[in-house]
Structure formats: C-alpha cells, structure tokens
Design a protein around this motif. Structure first.
Motif, short mmCIF file in Angstrom:
data_model
loop_
_atom_site.label_atom_id
_atom_site.label_comp_id
_atom_site.label_asym_id
_atom_site.label_seq_id
_atom_site.Cartn_x
_atom_site.Cartn_y
_atom_site.Cartn_z
N SER A 187 0.86 -1.18 0.00
CA SER A 187 0.00 0.00 0.00
C SER A 187 0.90 1.23 0.00
N VAL A 188 0.28 2.41 -0.17
CA VAL A 188 1.05 3.65 -0.28
C VAL A 188 0.33 4.77 0.46
N HIS A 189 1.04 5.43 1.37
CA HIS A 189 0.56 6.67 1.97
C HIS A 189 0.97 7.84 1.10
N VAL A 190 0.08 8.81 0.95
CA VAL A 190 0.39 10.00 0.17
C VAL A 190 0.15 11.25 1.00
N LYS A 191 1.15 12.12 0.97
CA LYS A 191 1.09 13.45 1.58
C LYS A 191 2.27 14.23 1.03
N ASP A 192 2.21 15.54 1.14
CA ASP A 192 3.36 16.34 0.76
C ASP A 192 4.29 16.44 1.97
N ALA A 193 5.54 16.83 1.73
CA ALA A 193 6.51 16.85 2.83
C ALA A 193 7.71 17.70 2.46
N ILE A 194 8.46 18.07 3.50
CA ILE A 194 9.74 18.74 3.33
C ILE A 194 10.78 17.97 4.14
N PRO A 195 12.06 18.12 3.83
CA PRO A 195 13.09 17.38 4.58
C PRO A 195 13.06 17.70 6.07
N ASP A 196 13.33 16.65 6.85
CA ASP A 196 13.47 16.77 8.31
C ASP A 196 12.20 17.24 9.01
N GLU A 253 2.77 22.36 -0.96
CA GLU A 253 3.59 23.12 -0.04
C GLU A 253 4.91 22.42 0.29
N GLY A 254 5.10 21.23 -0.25
CA GLY A 254 6.32 20.48 0.02
C GLY A 254 7.08 20.16 -1.25
N HIS A 255 7.89 19.11 -1.19
CA HIS A 255 8.82 18.77 -2.28
C HIS A 255 8.49 17.46 -2.99
N VAL A 256 7.34 16.87 -2.70
CA VAL A 256 7.02 15.58 -3.32
C VAL A 256 6.66 15.78 -4.80
N PRO A 257 7.34 15.06 -5.71
CA PRO A 257 7.00 15.15 -7.15
C PRO A 257 5.86 14.18 -7.47
N PHE A 258 4.65 14.62 -7.28
CA PHE A 258 3.50 13.72 -7.33
C PHE A 258 3.32 13.06 -8.70
N GLU A 259 3.44 13.82 -9.75
CA GLU A 259 3.23 13.23 -11.08
C GLU A 259 4.27 12.15 -11.36
N GLU A 260 5.51 12.39 -10.98
CA GLU A 260 6.55 11.37 -11.17
C GLU A 260 6.27 10.14 -10.32
N CYS A 261 5.77 10.36 -9.11
CA CYS A 261 5.46 9.22 -8.24
C CYS A 261 4.35 8.37 -8.83
N VAL A 262 3.31 9.01 -9.32
CA VAL A 262 2.20 8.27 -9.93
C VAL A 262 2.70 7.49 -11.14
N SER A 263 3.51 8.13 -11.97
CA SER A 263 4.07 7.46 -13.14
C SER A 263 4.93 6.28 -12.74
N SER A 264 5.75 6.46 -11.72
CA SER A 264 6.64 5.39 -11.27
C SER A 264 5.86 4.22 -10.68
N LEU A 265 4.81 4.52 -9.92
CA LEU A 265 3.99 3.44 -9.36
C LEU A 265 3.34 2.64 -10.49
N TYR A 324 8.51 15.44 9.93
CA TYR A 324 7.81 14.16 9.77
C TYR A 324 6.31 14.31 9.56
N LEU A 325 5.72 15.46 9.94
CA LEU A 325 4.30 15.65 9.71
C LEU A 325 4.06 16.08 8.26
N GLY A 326 2.93 15.69 7.73
CA GLY A 326 2.64 16.01 6.34
C GLY A 326 2.38 17.49 6.12
N LYS A 327 2.74 17.96 4.94
CA LYS A 327 2.43 19.32 4.50
C LYS A 327 1.24 19.26 3.56
N TRP A 328 0.60 20.42 3.35
CA TRP A 328 -0.52 20.49 2.44
C TRP A 328 -0.03 20.33 1.00
N TRP A 329 -0.92 19.85 0.14
CA TRP A 329 -0.57 19.59 -1.25
C TRP A 329 0.03 20.84 -1.91
#
Length: 268
Positions: free
Chosen positions: A202-211, A220-232, A213-218
């Motif tokens: 399974s996969v948890h999804v949230k945005d985030a910044i280094p260091d 507002e962080g550094h997660v490359p969502f489109e690349e993650c979806v493509s890679s999955l 641990y709590l999730g950031k709003w969509w």
C-alpha cells in the motif's frame, strides 16, 4: 490505482461510522483505520461491532483495505522491556485479525525503535522477532504485514527493509511506502518506488519537506507527485493510495474534500 483516506483525517471526536460515510460521500473507495494508543480498536470492537462496520462499508461502497498501527509508537516491538514486547506483539496479531474480519489485507508495521533515535543494531533482532511471532498468523488470515519506512534512522528506507523481506521469504510480508516520509528522510520517493517494486502492499500520500515528519498540504512540500504516480504505474502497482493528513480544526471536511479533488486531477 484507487483512492483511500486514513481515518484520522477526520476529527478525533467523530465516530467511525460517520467517518466511513463521509469518506464515501467524497468518493473514496477505502478507509484505512488508524489504531492509535488512545483507541485500540481491536480491543474495543467485538464481533458485533465488526459486523456492523462491515455492513456499513457494503452499504456505502467503501472498503477497509488496511490498518495503520500507530500505537506501535507506544507499544513497541523493539522495547528493551520483554513485557512491553509481548504486549506489542499481541496487539500486532490483534490488528491482523481485525483487518481480516473487516475484509482487508494490510497492516502497516512502522519501522521505528522505541526512542526514534537508535540506528537499529540492537533493535533489529527484536523487530524481526515480532515478525517471526506473527507472520504465520498473517499467512493464515491472508493479511500482509507491511513494513513502513519512517523518517527515523532505524528503518527509514527500502534498502534497509528489503533484507528483512529476503530473510523471511513470505508473500505476506511487504512494504508500505510513504512518499512523504521519503522526502522527510532525505530520499527520492521515485527511487524508493523503483526499489520496492514487487513488494508494495500500500502507499501513503502526503506532501513533505526534509526533516519534518508531519505532512504538509498539497503543493507546499517537495514531493513530485506526477513522477510518483508514473513510477507506481511503471512498477505495476494498482492498489490504494491512502491520504494521510491530520484534520483541519476549522473545517472537518477540508482534508477529504480537497485531497480528493487534488488526486482526481493527478489520476485522470
């Protein structure tokens, strides 16, 4: 891929039937139950409550695909206290049986030590002992114990978890990816997806910044969502993406409502 929502995305005081009904209303196909130290659902819900939840899920068209065992932060299988370890293993087994009773197949087992600081040399044998004591039950129940790479040094990457999978060689032991945790731990979520291919439960999804641990709003962080979806998709993953964010105290529906809009745009 299918969209799910962790139950703690709603306010703590909201009861679970209402959370499930609201998730269905926003178009989610699954609700992941969060078993924290304040609400130990396997011990609260007897057979009648479990049947009631199952009936509700069938009625509104929502699954309970997984359990997030957040209580492991307190009841830790790597504790130096053997009594605590026994209690933690019993809770892991109860989570396995609960998710099976509700028609699900995944229990998230967080890769963290009792202090969140140790490297794992002394914790790892105890962590693996818990798997030895529970994996056969998971196999009988048709449930996957999915180790989540966290943001702490103990087990914070797929590279650290895969040797455990290789050691057990069980199809009922897998990886619970969290693309936000990867960013918080200073890793590439796209690379973590590639390394976990064939083992992703399974996969948890949230945005985030280094260091952090709590999730950031969509956005507002550094997660490359489109690349993650493509890679999955490239590694053949077609299971649940579970939104893992805390509720907005001013609007109990904001997280489920706006998260669904965000992910619908990504997945279409």
């Amino acid at each position: 891929m299918r969209m799910g929502l962790i139950s703690r995305a709603f306010p703590f005081e909201m009861d679970y039937p209402e959370r499930i009904e609201r998730a269905a209303r926003f178009g989610y196909e699954g609700v992941e139950l969060d078993v924290d130290h304040e609400r130990l659902l396997p011990r609260l819900w007897r057979d009648s409550e479990r049947r009631e939840i199952s009936r509700l899920c069938r009625r509104v068209g929502v699954e309970i695909p997984s359990i997030c065992w957040s209580a492991h932060r307190i009841f830790n299988t790597s504790s130096p206290d053997p009594r605590m370890r026994d209690l933690a293993v019993s809770m892991l087994i109860e989570c396995i049986r609960l998710v099976a009773d509700l028609g699900g197949r995944v229990v998230l087992f967080p890769g963290r030590d009792p202090t969140n600081e140790r490297s794992g040399d002394d914790c790892l044998p105890l962590f693996k002992e818990a798997i030895y004591r529970s994996i056969r039950i998971a196999e009988r129940e048709g449930v996957i114990i999915a180790i989540e790479p966290t943001t702490v040094p103990f087990l914070n990457s797929v590279d650290k978890i895969k040797p455990i999978l290789d050691e057990f060689g069980s199809p009922n032991l897998g990886i619970y990816l969290d693309i936000g945790n990867a960013i918080a731990a200073g890793l590439s979520p796209v690379e973590e997806i590639r390394k976990a291919a064939g083992h992703i439960a399974s996969v948890h999804v949230k945005d985030a910044i280094p260091d952090y641990y709590l999730g950031k709003w969509w956005g507002e962080g550094h997660v490359p969502f489109e690349e993650c979806v493509s890679s999955l998709g490239a590694v053949g993953y077609d299971g649940f993406l579970i939104v893992e964010l805390l509720p907005d105290p001013d609007d109990p529906d904001r997280v489920p409502r706006e998260s669904k809009v965000f992910w619908d745009r990504l997945l279409t």
